[in-house]
Design a protein around this motif. Structure first.
Motif, mmCIF file in Angstrom:
data_model
loop_
_atom_site.group_PDB
_atom_site.id
_atom_site.type_symbol
_atom_site.label_atom_id
_atom_site.label_comp_id
_atom_site.label_asym_id
_atom_site.label_seq_id
_atom_site.Cartn_x
_atom_site.Cartn_y
_atom_site.Cartn_z
ATOM 1 N N ASN A 39 -22.971 -17.721 54.528
ATOM 2 C CA ASN A 39 -24.209 -18.489 54.432
ATOM 3 C C ASN A 39 -25.155 -17.845 53.426
ATOM 4 O O ASN A 39 -25.798 -18.539 52.622
ATOM 5 N N PHE A 40 -25.241 -16.521 53.468
ATOM 6 C CA PHE A 40 -26.110 -15.806 52.532
ATOM 7 C C PHE A 40 -25.679 -16.031 51.096
ATOM 8 O O PHE A 40 -26.521 -16.285 50.218
ATOM 9 N N GLU A 41 -24.380 -15.954 50.836
ATOM 10 C CA GLU A 41 -23.893 -16.165 49.467
ATOM 11 C C GLU A 41 -24.209 -17.579 48.991
ATOM 12 O O GLU A 41 -24.630 -17.783 47.857
ATOM 13 N N SER A 42 -24.015 -18.555 49.866
ATOM 14 C CA SER A 42 -24.329 -19.940 49.524
ATOM 15 C C SER A 42 -25.826 -20.108 49.282
ATOM 16 O O SER A 42 -26.247 -20.787 48.330
ATOM 17 N N THR A 43 -26.633 -19.489 50.147
ATOM 18 C CA THR A 43 -28.089 -19.568 49.999
ATOM 19 C C THR A 43 -28.535 -18.950 48.690
ATOM 20 O O THR A 43 -29.360 -19.522 47.955
ATOM 21 N N ASN A 44 -27.991 -17.793 48.372
ATOM 22 C CA ASN A 44 -28.349 -17.104 47.130
ATOM 23 C C ASN A 44 -28.011 -17.964 45.913
ATOM 24 O O ASN A 44 -28.795 -18.050 44.956
ATOM 25 N N LYS A 45 -26.861 -18.618 45.963
ATOM 26 C CA LYS A 45 -26.449 -19.479 44.858
ATOM 27 C C LYS A 45 -27.411 -20.648 44.699
ATOM 28 O O LYS A 45 -27.825 -20.989 43.577
ATOM 29 N N GLN A 46 -27.793 -21.254 45.831
ATOM 30 C CA GLN A 46 -28.721 -22.394 45.779
ATOM 31 C C GLN A 46 -30.099 -21.956 45.292
ATOM 32 O O GLN A 46 -30.772 -22.706 44.566
ATOM 33 N N LEU A 47 -30.527 -20.758 45.661
ATOM 34 C CA LEU A 47 -31.818 -20.251 45.188
ATOM 35 C C LEU A 47 -31.789 -20.051 43.680
ATOM 36 O O LEU A 47 -32.742 -20.394 42.975
ATOM 37 N N GLN A 48 -30.691 -19.510 43.173
ATOM 38 C CA GLN A 48 -30.563 -19.300 41.733
ATOM 39 C C GLN A 48 -30.553 -20.624 40.982
ATOM 40 O O GLN A 48 -31.191 -20.768 39.925
ATOM 41 N N GLU A 49 -29.829 -21.611 41.529
ATOM 42 C CA GLU A 49 -29.767 -22.929 40.892
ATOM 43 C C GLU A 49 -31.141 -23.603 40.867
ATOM 44 O O GLU A 49 -31.431 -24.401 39.969
#
Length: 245
Positions: free
Chosen positions: A76-86
């Motif tokens: 979940n953290f990795e997905s969240t981090n990716k969405q934050l960067q996008e």
């Protein structure tokens, strides 16, 4: 003569510009905190405005309620981090967990490494109904595994309000205490605020956390403090720098 001079400060005025929040429910859709990535962004943006520049997300690990695992939280953290960067959102966010000390915790403790706040500090909580029957055995087992238990919001456990000696016993057993900042503004009620004041005046809080789940919690962080023990509160807030990464 001038009663306004003795008025207590607003909580947000005590939060420094480089504060590390060690307890918040910011990962979306994983527990009773943020539901969407937009919720996460809005909460962290609001917290940044208060002076918080580093966030440790601590989703619940609670059997039969929030069946989170280390692998699931990290994914979940990795997905969240990716969405934050996008979304061009730059936050200093890291994953940990808030572990409920229940009947399944010891099995989990011995099965896999826990997600820690930093190094060997692990955030734990108890049921609001009662302490585990073998609480001190569990704390001992946590330490045997090399962790330092940080007990979330001890002031919120109503069963200790008339038995404050237990606070000292927990400290003697090596348990660290994390104050919920919302407790000192009366967010959880007068009894919890009084318990927080009692612990503050004893000087046995080690750290603080926002325990932010939603916008109402965020708004509460700007309210006026209702408790005594302001100097010990300031010290506990400053101690959060231990977790800077």
């Amino acid at each position: 003569m001038f009663p306004f001079l003795s008025r207590k400060p607003f909580l947000n005025d005590l939060i420094p510009s480089n504060h590390v929040d060690i307890h918040a429910h910011l990962l979306p859709g994983i527990d009773d905190g943020a539901k969407t990535i937009q919720d996460s962004i809005e909460l962290m943006t609001g917290m940044q405005a208060l002076g918080i520049d580093q966030f440790i997300a601590t989703p619940h690990v609670m059997s039969s309620v929030w069946e989170n695992t280390r692998a699931g939280i990290e994914a979940n953290f990795e997905s969240t981090n990716k969405q934050l960067q996008e979304a061009n959102q730059n936050f200093s966010l890291s994953p940990a967990a808030e572990y409920l000390l229940d009947g399944t915790f010891l099995e989990l403790l011995h099965r896999e490494p826990l997600l820690t706040l930093k190094d060997n500090y692990v955030l734990v909580e108890m049921s609001y109904l009662s302490a585990p029957i073998q609480l001190y055995d569990i704390i001992f087992e946590i330490q045997l595994e090399g962790y330092k238990p940080v007990l979330a919001h001890p002031e919120r456990y109503l069963f200790y309000h008339q038995n404050t000696r237990e606070y000292h016993k927990l400290k003697q057993q090596g348990c660290l205490f994390q104050l919920n900042l919302l407790s000192v503004v009366g967010y959880y009620g007068a009894n919890v605020a009084q318990a927080a004041e009692t612990i503050l005046q004893k000087g046995i809080y080690d750290f603080v956390g926002t325990d932010v789940h939603h916008q109402n919690h965020l708004k509460g962080l700007s309210q006026r403090i209702k408790t005594k023990g302001i100097e010990n509160l300031k010290e506990a807030i400053a101690n959060n720098q231990v977790f800077r990464k």
